[in-house]
Scaffold this motif. Sequence first.
Motif: not given
Length: 276
Positions: A169-172, A179-181, A257-263
């Motif tokens: 199961v793909e977990r984002l 991250d929003l900041q 959603a975000q694929n990976e950290p800092f993406a």
Amino acid sequence: MNFPLELAPVETVAQIEAVARLYGEPLLELPKDLYIPPDALEIFLEAFEGPLDLLLYLIRKSNLNILDIPMAPLTAQYLVYVEAMRRHNLELAADYLLMAATLLEIKSRMLLPRPPRDAPDESLDPRAELVRRLLDYEQMKMAAARLDALPRVDRDHEWVSIFVAEKIVERLPEVSLHDLQLAWLKIMKKARLTQHHQVRRDELSVREHMTAILRKLSDGAFVVFDTLFEPARGPAGLVVSFLAVLELVKEKLVQVAQNEPFAPIYVKLADAANDT
């Protein structure tokens, strides 16, 4: 005359006991036509893999020196075993009879007088070849025993296989407030570089910006977070747009959603995300 079991004579009790059971039923006496072959029960006390194995067994059993074998008693014991084997199994007698002939030859050669020599010559000893074969065979037998003692698959161990059913199961990654900041600070930095300072009074509505953002997300696809903002409208417009995004997330109208950290961060309508 009937006797109680505890008072019955010895002969009567012996007749009551069954000698065997056939299909669960007691058998009081053996059938008269029962035939038991002579070889129905055969016990092998020693099993030999060849004449050298038998010779080595006799030498170790009698505690003899293998480098100085007394041929007379060894040959006599060997012939006793060979004769017993010949009576029971003729197929095994060929190799053993050949070794018996070799032993008799060595015994006869040792009985012949030999010329005196100052130093004994081992090459003239008729037992030398037999001793060499026995030593080589003993080494190979000990090596085979050590190999057989090693753990072996399907004898000492069994392979165990376990089937694990997994559902991928793909977990984002979850989008945190930090991250929003960071994304907000990046937008503000871009706005400072492209906006001229103008003094004016604007009346901005969070609801209007929420409607504008929902209109941009109406096709149901993921949209980059940065494209929801218009740096040309100035810092005030960016602040109201950012508040509109937070309000949409709070009301669960959009999905972040975000694929990976800092993406890069992506935004999508919540209804469209549930359908996929």
